[in-house]
Write a protein that holds these residues in place. Sequence first.
Motif, PDB file in Angstrom:
ATOM      1  N   ASN A 206       0.853  -1.185   0.000  1.00 50.11           N
ATOM      2  CA  ASN A 206       0.000   0.000   0.000  1.00 50.11           C
ATOM      3  C   ASN A 206       0.890   1.237   0.000  1.00 50.11           C
ATOM      4  O   ASN A 206       1.655   1.461   0.942  1.00 50.11           O
ATOM      5  CB  ASN A 206      -0.920  -0.010   1.222  1.00 50.11           C
ATOM      6  N   SER A 208      -0.023   4.377   0.101  1.00 48.36           N
ATOM      7  CA  SER A 208      -0.557   5.496   0.897  1.00 48.36           C
ATOM      8  C   SER A 208      -1.043   4.953   2.228  1.00 48.36           C
ATOM      9  O   SER A 208      -2.236   4.982   2.539  1.00 48.36           O
ATOM     10  CB  SER A 208      -1.684   6.196   0.132  1.00 48.36           C
ATOM     11  N   ASP A 322      -4.361   2.322  -4.389  1.00 42.65           N
ATOM     12  CA  ASP A 322      -3.206   2.461  -3.494  1.00 42.65           C
ATOM     13  C   ASP A 322      -2.334   1.206  -3.481  1.00 42.65           C
ATOM     14  O   ASP A 322      -1.516   1.024  -2.583  1.00 42.65           O
ATOM     15  CB  ASP A 322      -3.669   2.801  -2.071  1.00 42.65           C
ATOM     16  N   SER A 396       2.700  10.726  -7.311  1.00 42.46           N
ATOM     17  CA  SER A 396       2.795   9.655  -6.312  1.00 42.46           C
ATOM     18  C   SER A 396       4.233   9.200  -6.119  1.00 42.46           C
ATOM     19  O   SER A 396       5.149   9.651  -6.811  1.00 42.46           O
ATOM     20  CB  SER A 396       1.942   8.459  -6.753  1.00 42.46           C
ATOM     21  N   THR A 458      -9.396   2.559  -4.172  1.00 41.01           N
ATOM     22  CA  THR A 458      -8.400   2.006  -3.254  1.00 41.01           C
ATOM     23  C   THR A 458      -8.819   0.616  -2.810  1.00 41.01           C
ATOM     24  O   THR A 458      -9.951   0.173  -3.044  1.00 41.01           O
ATOM     25  CB  THR A 458      -8.252   2.894  -2.019  1.00 41.01           C
ATOM     26  N   GLU A 506      -3.982  10.111  -3.631  1.00 37.61           N
ATOM     27  CA  GLU A 506      -5.258   9.525  -4.046  1.00 37.61           C
ATOM     28  C   GLU A 506      -6.443  10.366  -3.571  1.00 37.61           C
ATOM     29  O   GLU A 506      -7.396  10.605  -4.320  1.00 37.61           O
ATOM     30  CB  GLU A 506      -5.384   8.091  -3.522  1.00 37.61           C
TER      31      GLU A 506
END
Length: 664
Positions: A206, A208, A322, A396, A458, A506
């Motif tokens: 992941n 984030s 994510d 990102s 996500t 995101e």
Amino acid sequence: MRSIDIRRIAVVGALAALALAAPSPSGAATPKAKKVSQLRAGAGQADITPPQTGYYLGGWTRADRLALGQSTRLYANTLVLQRGTRKIALVAIELFAVPAGLQEDVARAVADLGYDRTGILMAASHTHSGPGGYANNPTYNTAAPSPATIGNPSSFIEFIDPKPADPTLYTFLVKQIAASIRRADGDRGLAAAGWASVELRGLTENRSIEAHLANHGLDVETGRGTAAMDPLGADDTIDPAVDVLRVDKFVKRKGKTVRVPIGAYSNFADHGTVVKADSQVYSGDHHAAAWRVFVDKVRRASPAIPKNQTVVNVYPNGAEGDQTAGLKHTGFDGAAVVGSAEAAKMFEAWKLAGKRLSRTPALDVRWTRSCFCGRSTATGPVDSKGIEGAGFLTGSEEGRGPLFDLTGISLEGRKNLTSDPVQGNKVQIPVGAPPAAVPLSVTRIGDGVLVQVPGEPTKEVGVRVRRAVRGPLAPKGIKHVVIAGLAGDFIQYITTPEEYGQQSYEGASTLFGRNQATFLQERYAELAGQLASGAPAEPPYPLDVAYGVKPDGPDYPAGAAAGSLTGQPPATVARGKDVKITWSGAPLGRDRPVDKAFVSAQRLVGKRWRTVDSDLGLHMLWHVDAKGAYDLTWTVPASAPAGTYRLLVSAQRYGLTTRTFTVG
């Protein structure tokens, strides 16, 4: 006595015949057994790599990241399924997104075959190494100016006022994607299909994590979170599901009917960002490796598959908002590692699905287009227009944007001191005009349902959408609810209200406010309920998704009439090493043919040359400049037999053959 018995029998027989011929008490004829339509299916594929370089790489969307060559071809892979008059096309395209207008133009191009926009589930792999500039909505044709383009004022103008879709590229994509559906439709035969699921852990993570932890009520500063902080364990931070729909076809061989695989629809959540922006070539990223390795495994496991039978792995993407393997793995080699791991799990699920095949799987769809329009949800209202947040501007973790290059500062986690009733604590950036309404659908195939999500949900959004859909459909025998992300249209990211509050990349890219995911969950629950009850979907909200773009652009210019070799391969090369050649031809790669090999490697077997590899696979990388100077590198596979080899350049209008060399 005997003659009386005969007469009695004759009378009884006549009465019985009259009774059988008489209508039933209801007035209806005696019911006949209902003929159950069997599944028909086919597989198709088409090359969607533009026969021209120079486009910026869609997904990275930087004006200084242009496609200057090719690592792997980009494809549209398709499976079509039919029962009775119901036709469904499952299409994966190796691009960063699917514009709704392009999907509808593809549907119109194959309408004569019985397909429409509701029955074509088209989803993107989300590779960041395909072309940009083909979106109907010009908002998604932007490429951010950078230090390298600072001397070009047009790069700033086009960022603020983006160009419409490139007409040649757009028309090419519509024609080629439609061709993949036509080829699959022409391949139809009696078939069977079935689902299976396995899990793949340790590959993705992941990216984030702080936003994800907010789902558990944890408020962690950006950059300070770890997967170990998740109260349910690190595995709760990823989506490990690998869902596979296997499709086999029945064919005649030597007077017998045999079942042969024609491929699968595969789903796994993993961003298309292993191959980074600085590669500057077309690449299908890890998806390209995954579907090729999977197809090779299927063919090896099924020698009954005819050589002329197309076998595909329709692998778009899942709830990957994510989810990424692109932090641990990078480059072409990294993509091969990631794709091979995905293919192994897909093949495992494919084998399991072989025990669950049905010749009469249910096929059904509920499709609509829903407008955000400031509507209310269980967690609050959504906005009527899409708005970016500050965190969007610096990108990102896999590849920051030009603004980060200039400042070295990430804007992820930047929040407003005051809270907007709809957009919350987002630092609002008035850029672009995203679509105000999006297509949504649930598609049933056997005991599985595909949920069309027009963006990047996500992991946790995926969990909640599955739950919302499974509720109404569980009594109908649905066992697999699969998120088809980046499908039907593109509104960037979809985060939970809790994740949105963190304003990570995101959350900042969730356009219609903190309740956007709730709005979509509620619409999917409605569609699932309509599918379960047999009720029709709500009429679609009217919206011109074409934005004035039509698939009537000109063809790409023809390649050069002649070419010449300017650099030959070495006399000998070891397995696993590189062979390099150079030649001159048309500028911008316009020599490359579509749906055919451009460069092939051949080995001398006896007195015949046999093709053993080509640029349709994974081992060739080529570049070209604006003057038509090409260079190609072929990495000789470790499994290549020793012997005499040569390379062939098969351009649209010329052919070149290198001198021979030895692999030893």
